[in-house]
Structures are given as C-alpha cells and as structure tokens.
Design a protein around this motif. Structure first.
Motif: not given
Length: 553
Positions: A114, A124, A130, A134
């Motif tokens: 993350w 993010r 990462s 979302d």
C-alpha cells in the motif's frame, strides 16, 4: 464472545458473491529487534523489552483495528506496513485472476504494498500498482469518533519477546498461528475478542486461565489506547508541520516505501492509536464480480526496535524519504530541534544538569523523576515550569490537597529551587455566561474583569515556595503569540489528551479548565471550558506549576 477460540467459519454467500477478507499479521517481521532481545537474554539482562502488534478484524462488519502495544519495561519505536491482494473469478471461469498481474494469493511477499500519494494518505499513489485497489477497497486510517475518547483494548498476555505472533482477534489470522494460510477460513486467532468495533471498554477484564490464548495465565484488565494527536499523514505533510509539532502521538507514512512510523517513543504499558480502523469494500466489486467470487487480503508486517537501534529502520536496503533519518532521530530524542546543552526530553536527569536559560518555551524535560514543560523565562534567574502529565480523577474541591501532596513528594533538590508565590491568589471570577472571545482568537476579552485579567503568577517574597495552578491570565500570556509554550491546541492539553483545571472560577460552583480535544466540540478543542468543581474524571485533573531559580540552591 466466549473464552473458547472461535470455530472455523464458512463463508457466507450474498447474492452469489463470496466475501473473502482476511488479515495476516507478522509481528516483528523486522527481525533486528528480536536479535537484540536474544543478545540481552544471553547477557543475562532481565529487563523485558518488547511489543506486540494488535490486529482486531471482523469480516462481517469490515472493522479492522491495527495498533502497537509496548508490554515491556523500556520504550520502543514502531513501524507498520500494509500490503494488499485482490483476485476475482466469475462463476463460469475455472481460475481466479489477480487484480495486479504477477501477484498470487499464496505468496504474501509479492502482494502489493500500500502506497499513498505524497499529499493524501486516503488516496493511493496514481503511478503505483497500489492505485488499482482504490476502486475496490477503502482503508480508513486513524481513529476519530464524535463525542468519544480513545478506544480500549485488552493488553497482550504474551510477553515473550522471542515469540513472533501478533495479538490477532476475531477473524484476524496470525501468520504463524494460521500456518501461513490464505484461505479466509483457517482459524489463526491468538487473542480474545470478536474483532468488532469497540468490543472492549473501560472496566473490562479477561481471565486467561488454561491458558486459552498464548501467554501468561493471568487476568488482564482493559487499557486505553493513546489518543491520536492528529490523523495519520504522509512524510510530505509531516515535513510542513512546525518543528514543535513533528513529534507526538500519531502515525506518519513514508510514501516511498509504505512504512508507517509511530511519531513518538512508545513507553512501557502504552498502546499507540490506530493506524487502521476499517477495511471496506466498495460497490464497484459487485460490478466487477456480478456472478462469482472475490478474495481480498491485507498483510500486516511490522518493525519494533529500541530507540537507540533506530538506524535498523534505515539499513534495510529500501529507498526511504530523504527526511526519514532526521525524523527517526527526532523520535529517539523526543524533539525535532537543537535546544542547547540540556539532556534529552526523556532522559531523567538531576536539576544540576539543566541550563534553563537556554530552553525554549514548550520544551519537554525530565527532572528528578518528573516530566515537565518549560513555560517561560521570567527574568532574574526565575523560570516557570509545569508538570507535563495531569494528576487525574480529582475534583477542583481538592485543589490545595492535590498540589500540596504533589509538592511534598518532589525531590529535595527540586524543592530547593522553588520560589515563593502568593499564599492567596486574587483570582477574580469570570462567569461562563459572560465569556466572550476576543476577535479572531480563541481566548476571551478580560477588560471587564480586572481581577481575572491581573491574576498573573509572579514571585512573591511574602508568600511560600509551593506548587500552584495556572490562572486564565497565565494561559493567555503563555498562548497568544507564536513561539510561546502553549501556542497551539496540542501544546495546551495534558499528556494523553487530558483536560486540566485552572485556578480561575467560572461562576458559582464551577471553575475553568483547559479543554481536551473532542470531536463533538470542534470549536472548543484545547480551549477554556467551565466545569463543576465537584467533577471527577479520569481524563483530567491538575497540572501543578512551579517557579524555579537554580541559583537559589
């Protein structure tokens, strides 16, 4: 929840959608901390230095609480990192497809770290893998509840600092206890509770006879997490804080690596505020898997070290934020600025070790077993200081008893420096109904109350060397300009976000206090508040102040 471990649960089906959400923890994933503990034991050092990551999770409510407890006898520094994995399968497909190519459920080491954007922990990073999460998973960071103080937890029973297991409760699965399972079914709990929000409360207890959970066969009482001074933030946001606000009880995320650092030393028997409060799936997951299954997992890894070993956080081969080294040094020292030749804030020292003439207002220092905040240089060698921690659970009616008792127990060398103040302050009285804010600021207009306005604490040779409570006039003098001891809200509250009495009355049967930060009173945080003189509250009480003069000894 009954004392017995929860039995393995089958996944519930909702509209043909299997909701698979798990948490796998790796307490002390950063191995250097444990290596040092082994050395301590081999050298027959009996001091227990250790901490435990708590992971409370309930897949039905999507509550997920992640924080660190120091069960040892010495301070620690802590960091936590999260990684995520998501895969989906339509009912007519044979295999799951990972959201991020190249990742797999069984290999948590390649799950996606993350990474937040540099300016917003809740978003993010767009240029990082990462960001793909979302759309489907929302992580709720920090802990804030309207009208509520910090949450409560059950301290770990496991005080073995060579045991790498987390305190995992509810549906949370400790990585070791669950044998590395990633099936969302295997039981891996190591701690009591069902993982729901606010499962523990004040006055609770748990008897671990058996033992039922890993650790000692004792009964533990619930304890309270530290109140967060501010919401979790990124290193870039931290960098823009004033130096005096950069160390405190909150989480700071290095958005280059994903490591979240507790921005303070975590002292013995303290537990940090929450890094993570919930992990919630968005409605978009149902659009993506309208007739099938998905699996979503969060992996929690951690690093816990002694403050003098904080360089281990730098020597891990990762590309850290350029200011991380300075940040970690500040955590170790308890301060982000050079403040003359004085001992570090958390270094307990004799009175003779301090040069108070070089201290800046608001500086924390520990002298003869008590921690203080330096308030001001009053001239002629006199300095005003105040106890940093509140003496709680005492009504205003015990004012003289509490202050006298505290003063009588001070070290003799400290008492020898204390200067006399008036034996009978003329406090005046400011009824709460007459309280009016000065334009554009948080403090009141006192022109119509000359006795309140003029009640400034000074050395008074006709009085006695003693402790005293600050007046409303003292607070305004010490708060109204930048660079003063109480210039902002966080500087005014007591340790642990506690309120404290002033000596100024607020009408019949009431007195003024410095309010603690509460989300249900957003316009009064750390401001003046009127309270009944009979009020008793564990979250507030007295902060004795002194005027000292080192040359008087």
């Amino acid at each position: 929840m009954t004392p017995e471990k929860k039995k393995q649960r089958r996944l519930r089906n909702l509209a043909l959608l299997s909701l698979l959400l798990l948490a796998v923890g790796g307490t002390f994933a950063f191995q250097a901390f444990n290596q040092r503990a082994i050395n301590d034991r081999l050298n027959e050092v009996d001091i227990n230095v250790g901490g435990r990551v708590h992971d409370y999770y309930n897949r039905d409510t999507e509550n997920k609480d992640v924080f660190v407890e120091n069960y040892g006898e010495r301070p620690i520094m802590a960091r936590i990192r999260l990684s995520e994995f998501l895969e989906t399968r339509q009912r007519n497909e044979a295999n799951f497809t990972p959201l991020v190519a190249g990742t797999s459920r069984d290999d948590v080491e390649n799950w996606t770290t993350w990474i937040p954007s540099a300016g917003n922990i809740n978003d993010r990073e767009n240029s990082n893998a990462s960001n793909a999460f979302d759309q489907y998973a929302t992580l709720i960071f920090g802990w804030e509840r309207s009208g509520q103080d910090a949450p409560w937890y059950m301290p770990t029973f496991n005080h073995d600092n060579l045991d790498l297991r987390t305190a995992a409760a509810g549906h949370a699965r400790d990585w070791i206890e669950g044998n590395g399972a990633t099936d969302a079914v295997t039981d891996g709990a190591t701690h009591p509770g069902d993982g729901i929000d606010a499962y523990w409360s004040a006055g609770g207890s748990f008897d671990n006879s058996g033992p039922i959970w890993p650790g000692e066969e004792v009964t533990n009482q619930t304890a309270q997490n530290l109140q967060q001074d501010r919401a979790p933030m990124t290193m870039n946001q931290w960098s823009n804080l004033p130096n005096e606000d950069k160390i405190g009880n909150f989480w700071v995320v290095d958005h280059n690596t994903g490591w979240a650092y507790w921005a303070n030393r975590l002292d013995s028997e303290q537990a940090s505020s929450y890094l993570l409060d919930a992990a919630e799936m968005t409605a978009a997951i149902e659009d993506k898997v309208f007739n099938g299954f998905y699996y979503y997992g969060i992996h929690v890894e951690s690093g816990l070290v002694s403050p003098d070993q904080h360089e281990e956080f730098l020597n891990d081969g990762e590309q850290h934020h350029p200011e991380l080294e300075e940040f970690l040094r500040g955590i170790q020292n308890g301060v982000m600025y050079d403040d003359g030749p004085n001992p570090l804030p958390n270094e307990d020292s004799a009175p003779a070790a301090f040069d108070f003439s070089t201290m800046r207002p608001g500086r924390i220092f520990t002298m003869a077993g008590e921690q203080y905040r330096y308030l001001e240089n009053m001239g002629s060698g006199n300095h005003m200081i105040i106890r940093n921690e509140t003496i709680g659970n005492r009504p205003f009616t015990m004012h003289n008893t509490v202050l006298t008792g505290w003063y009588d127990n001070l070290d003799a060398e400290v008492q020898a420096m204390v200067q006399p103040v008036s034996d009978d302050f003329i406090t005046g009285n400011l009824p709460r109904e007459d309280f009016q804010f000065a334009p554009g600021v948080w403090y009141p207009i006192l022109d119509s109350f000359p006795e309140v306005r003029d009640d400034n604490t000074q050395v008074d040779i006709t009085g006695s060397p003693r402790a005293f409570s600050l007046s409303m006039a003292d607070m305004i003098r010490l708060s109204s300009q930048p660079g003063q001891a109480f210039h902002n809200q966080m500087q005014r509250v007591g340790v642990g976000n506690t309120w404290w009495w002033l000596r100024t009355p607020s009408g019949s049967g009431n007195a003024w206090e410095i309010f603690n930060r509460r989300s249900d009173f957003p316009n009064a945080w750390s401001h003046f508040h009127s309270r009944s003189i009979n009020s008793v509250d564990v979250l507030g009480g007295f902060r004795p102040a002194l005027i000292i003069n080192p040359s008087a000894t």
